[in-house]
Each structure stands twice: as structure tokens, then as C-alpha cells.
Design a protein around this motif. Structure first.
Motif, short mmCIF file in Angstrom:
data_model
loop_
_atom_site.label_atom_id
_atom_site.label_comp_id
_atom_site.label_asym_id
_atom_site.label_seq_id
_atom_site.Cartn_x
_atom_site.Cartn_y
_atom_site.Cartn_z
N VAL A 1 33.63 49.33 57.60
CA VAL A 1 34.61 50.32 57.16
C VAL A 1 34.66 50.41 55.64
CG1 VAL A 1 36.60 48.76 56.98
CG2 VAL A 1 36.97 51.12 57.68
N ASN A 2 35.03 51.57 55.12
CA ASN A 2 35.20 51.77 53.68
C ASN A 2 36.70 51.89 53.40
OD1 ASN A 2 35.32 52.54 51.01
ND2 ASN A 2 33.84 54.20 51.18
N LEU A 3 37.26 50.82 52.80
CA LEU A 3 38.68 50.78 52.46
C LEU A 3 38.88 50.69 50.95
CD1 LEU A 3 39.84 48.44 55.35
CD2 LEU A 3 40.98 50.60 54.81
N THR A 4 37.97 51.25 50.21
CA THR A 4 38.06 51.22 48.75
C THR A 4 39.41 51.77 48.27
OG1 THR A 4 35.67 51.50 48.54
CG2 THR A 4 37.00 52.00 46.60
N SER A 5 40.09 50.98 47.47
CA SER A 5 41.39 51.38 46.87
C SER A 5 42.46 51.70 47.90
CB SER A 5 41.20 52.57 45.92
OG SER A 5 40.31 52.25 44.88
N ALA A 6 42.28 51.24 49.13
CA ALA A 6 43.31 51.46 50.16
C ALA A 6 44.46 50.48 49.98
CB ALA A 6 42.70 51.32 51.55
N ASN A 7 45.62 50.83 50.51
CA ASN A 7 46.80 49.97 50.43
C ASN A 7 47.07 49.34 51.79
OD1 ASN A 7 49.24 48.72 49.98
ND2 ASN A 7 50.40 50.59 49.64
N LEU A 8 46.83 48.02 51.90
CA LEU A 8 47.12 47.29 53.12
C LEU A 8 48.13 46.18 52.85
CD1 LEU A 8 43.69 47.99 53.57
CD2 LEU A 8 44.50 47.21 55.77
N THR B 1 33.47 47.61 52.85
CA THR B 1 33.65 47.90 51.43
C THR B 1 35.14 47.86 51.15
OG1 THR B 1 31.69 49.32 51.42
CG2 THR B 1 33.23 49.54 49.57
N LEU B 2 35.57 46.82 50.41
CA LEU B 2 36.99 46.57 50.16
C LEU B 2 37.28 46.47 48.67
CD1 LEU B 2 37.28 43.82 52.93
CD2 LEU B 2 38.01 46.20 53.16
N ARG B 3 36.56 47.22 47.88
CA ARG B 3 36.73 47.18 46.43
C ARG B 3 38.12 47.70 46.04
NH1 ARG B 3 31.78 49.72 46.75
NH2 ARG B 3 32.72 51.64 46.00
N SER B 4 38.82 46.89 45.24
CA SER B 4 40.15 47.25 44.73
C SER B 4 41.16 47.52 45.84
CB SER B 4 40.06 48.48 43.80
OG SER B 4 39.19 48.23 42.72
N THR B 5 40.91 47.00 47.02
CA THR B 5 41.85 47.16 48.14
C THR B 5 43.05 46.23 47.95
OG1 THR B 5 40.00 47.70 49.59
CG2 THR B 5 42.07 47.09 50.65
N LEU C 1 34.82 42.43 48.26
CA LEU C 1 36.23 42.42 47.86
C LEU C 1 36.37 42.40 46.34
CD1 LEU C 1 37.13 40.06 50.71
CD2 LEU C 1 38.72 41.87 50.11
N THR C 2 35.42 42.99 45.65
CA THR C 2 35.48 43.03 44.20
C THR C 2 36.77 43.70 43.73
OG1 THR C 2 33.06 43.22 44.09
CG2 THR C 2 34.30 43.83 42.11
N GLY C 3 37.53 42.98 42.90
CA GLY C 3 38.76 43.55 42.34
C GLY C 3 39.88 43.72 43.34
N ALA C 4 39.74 43.16 44.53
CA ALA C 4 40.79 43.30 45.55
C ALA C 4 42.02 42.47 45.18
CB ALA C 4 40.26 42.87 46.91
N ILE C 5 43.16 42.90 45.68
CA ILE C 5 44.42 42.17 45.45
C ILE C 5 44.75 41.42 46.73
CG2 ILE C 5 46.87 42.37 44.89
CD1 ILE C 5 46.17 45.06 43.51
N LEU C 6 44.70 40.07 46.63
CA LEU C 6 44.98 39.22 47.77
C LEU C 6 46.13 38.26 47.47
CD1 LEU C 6 41.25 38.67 48.51
CD2 LEU C 6 42.82 39.39 50.30
N ALA D 1 38.74 39.35 42.03
CA ALA D 1 39.85 39.50 42.99
C ALA D 1 41.07 38.71 42.53
CB ALA D 1 39.40 39.03 44.37
N GLU D 2 42.24 39.22 42.86
CA GLU D 2 43.51 38.56 42.54
C GLU D 2 43.91 37.71 43.75
OE1 GLU D 2 46.41 36.86 41.26
OE2 GLU D 2 45.84 38.40 39.80
N LEU D 3 43.95 36.37 43.55
CA LEU D 3 44.23 35.45 44.66
C LEU D 3 45.48 34.60 44.43
CD1 LEU D 3 40.52 34.36 45.10
CD2 LEU D 3 41.86 35.45 46.90
#
Length: 278
Positions: free
Chosen positions: A199-206, A220-224, A241-246, A264-266
Motif C-alpha cells: 500500500v502507498n500511505l505516503t503522508s497519510a494520517n494514522l 510506502t510509508l514515507r512521512s506517515t 518508513l523514511t521520515g515517519a512519525i512513530l 523517523a520520529e520514535l
């Protein structure tokens, strides 16, 4: 043909009204079950409270029509339902494959097991709609509103949901393999055990979403934004998960094999080993 003539002929047992011009007709509360209106012009018609169970409306022009009616098992394949009002309508087991539902109002509609594969639903309102076990392969839901919709078990393989709103939607056991949800809002959504591989969830809000046991591999979870999301036992292997917020996400027993977490923010995330990331 006007409404009175249609109802008179229907009452005598006639059912075939192929390509009939009924533009703007008012058939409020009419019983027209099993009627054949294939290819008919029903634009701007009013079917509020009508019984159209098993009706054949294939390729009919229903643009702007009011269809707050019983459309159980109706055939609406390739029908033009652009901007139609189907709010609270019953479309259980109906076929809407390839139908044009752009800008249509389906809020609160019942679409359990309805076939919406390849339907054009850009900008449609499906808030609070029930789409349980509905086949929706390759459906176009760009900019659609599916907030609080129930899509448990729905099949959305290769569907396009860019910028769609799925806030607090239920997608338990849903199949979204290869779907595009770029920029979509899934905050607070329940995606437990959903299939999201590729799935492509780029910049999505979860944020605060529930992905317990979900398969999000090769995605693809870039900046998700996964802030405070529940990813317990989720499969994220080979995902980007490049740049993803976790931050503050729960990742206990999650499969992070070959995951790209660059940038990524962990902070505050509970990692697979149960430890909180500083």
C-alpha cells in the motif's frame, strides 16, 4: 412517459421499460420491484421511499436523482449516479460495478456485499455507510468522505483513496493490497488484521489508529503519521518508513525486518522488545 402511465402499465404486469424517458419524474413511495429500466433517462427523478428491489437500472441515467429507496439486489452496473442522493438507501447485494458515483451522497447507506469494483466515487460522501464484505477492487475514492464508515472485510485491492477521509472508520480484516492512500486521513481508524501489503500511505494520517496484527509489509510509508498508533504484532517488514512519525506508537512484537526508519520520529515509541524509545 409520465409517472401515472408508468404505474398503470406496471400494475397490469408490464416490467420492460428499456431506455424510457422519465427525466424528472416523481415516483415517491412507488412499488417498482423487478422493473427493467435499463438505459432509461431518470435524471433528477425522485424515488424517495420507493421499492426498487431487484430493479434493472443498468446503464441508466440517474444523475441528480433522489434514490433514498430500497435498492436491494438492484442492477446499477455502469449507471450514471453522478451527484445522486442515496443517503440512507438500502443497497444490500446490489451491483454498482463501473458506476459513476462522483459527488454522490451515500451517507448512512447500507452497501453490505454490494459490488463497487471499478466504480468512480471521487468526492462521494460515504460517511457512516455500511460496506461490510463489499468488493471494491480498483474503485476510485479520491477525496471521498468515509468517516465512521464500516468496511470490515471489504476488498479494496488496488483502490485509489488519495486524500480520502477515513477518520474512525472500521476496516477490520479489510483487504487494501496495492491501494493508494496518499495523504488520506485514517486517524482513529480500526485496521486490525487488515491486509495492507504494497500500500502507498505516503503522508497519510494514522494517528491513534489500530493496526493490531495488520500486514503492512512492502509498503510506502514515507512521512506517515503513526503517532500513538497501535502496531502490536503488525508486519512492517521491507516497508519504507523514511521520515515517519512513530512517537508513542505501540510496536510490541511488530516485525520490523528490513524496515527503512531513516529520519523517523520514535520518541516514546514502545519497541518490539517492550522498551520505550528515548
Amino acid at each position: 412517459m409520465d409517472a401515472n402511465e408508468l404505474l398503470r402499465r406496471y400494475a397490469t404486469g408490464e416490467r420492460d421499460f428499456w431506455e424510457t424517458n422519465l427525466r424528472g419524474v416523481s415516483l415517491i413511495g412507488a412499488d417498482l420491484s423487478e422493473i427493467n429500466l435499463r438505459g432509461a433517462d431518470l435524471s433528477q427523478a425522485n424515488f424517495t421511499g420507493a421499492n426498487l428491489m431487484g430493479a434493472n437500472l443498468r446503464e441508466a441515467n440517474l444523475r441528480g436523482a433522489i434514490l433514498r429507496a430500497n435498492l436491494t439486489e438492484a442492477n446499477l452496473i455502469a449507471a450514471n449516479l453522478n451527484t445522486a442522493d442515496l443517503s440512507e438507501a438500502c443497497l444490500t447485494d446490489a451491483s454498482l460495478r463501473g458506476a459513476n458515483l462522483e459527488g454522490a451522497n451515500l451517507s448512512g447507506a447500507i452497501l453490505t456485499e454490494s459490488n463497487l469494483s471499478e466504480a468512480q466515487m471521487r468526492g462521494a460522501d460515504l460517511s457512516r455507510a455500511k460496506l461490510i464484505d463489499a468488493p471494491m477492487n480498483r474503485v476510485n475514492l479520491i477525496d471521498a468522505n468515509l468517516s465512521e464508515a464500516i468496511l470490515d472485510g471489504a476488498i479494496l485491492t488496488n483502490a485509489i483513496l488519495s486524500r480520502a477521509v477515513l477518520e474512525k472508520a472500521h476496516l477490520i480484516n479489510a483487504v487494501l493490497t496495492g491501494a493508494v492512500l496518499e495523504g488520506a486521513n485514517l486517524s482513529g481508524a480500526d485496521l486490525s488484521r487488515a491486509k495492507l501489503s504494497g500500500v502507498n500511505l505516503t503522508s497519510a494520517n494514522l494517528s491513534q489508529a489500530n493496526l493490531r496484527g495488520a500486514n503492512v509489509s512492502w509498503a510506502t510509508l514515507r512521512s506517515t503519521n503513526f503517532q500513538k498508533a497501535n502496531l502490536y504484532r503488525a508486519k512492517l517488514c521491507w516497508s519504507n518508513l523514511t521520515g515517519a512519525i512513530l512517537s508513542e506508537a505501540i510496536l510490541i512484537d511488530a516485525n520490523l525486518n528490513r524496515v527503512n526508519l531513516r529520519g523517523a520520529e520514535l520518541k516514546g515509541a514502545i519497541m518490539p522488545d517492550g522498551r520505550s524509545h528515548e
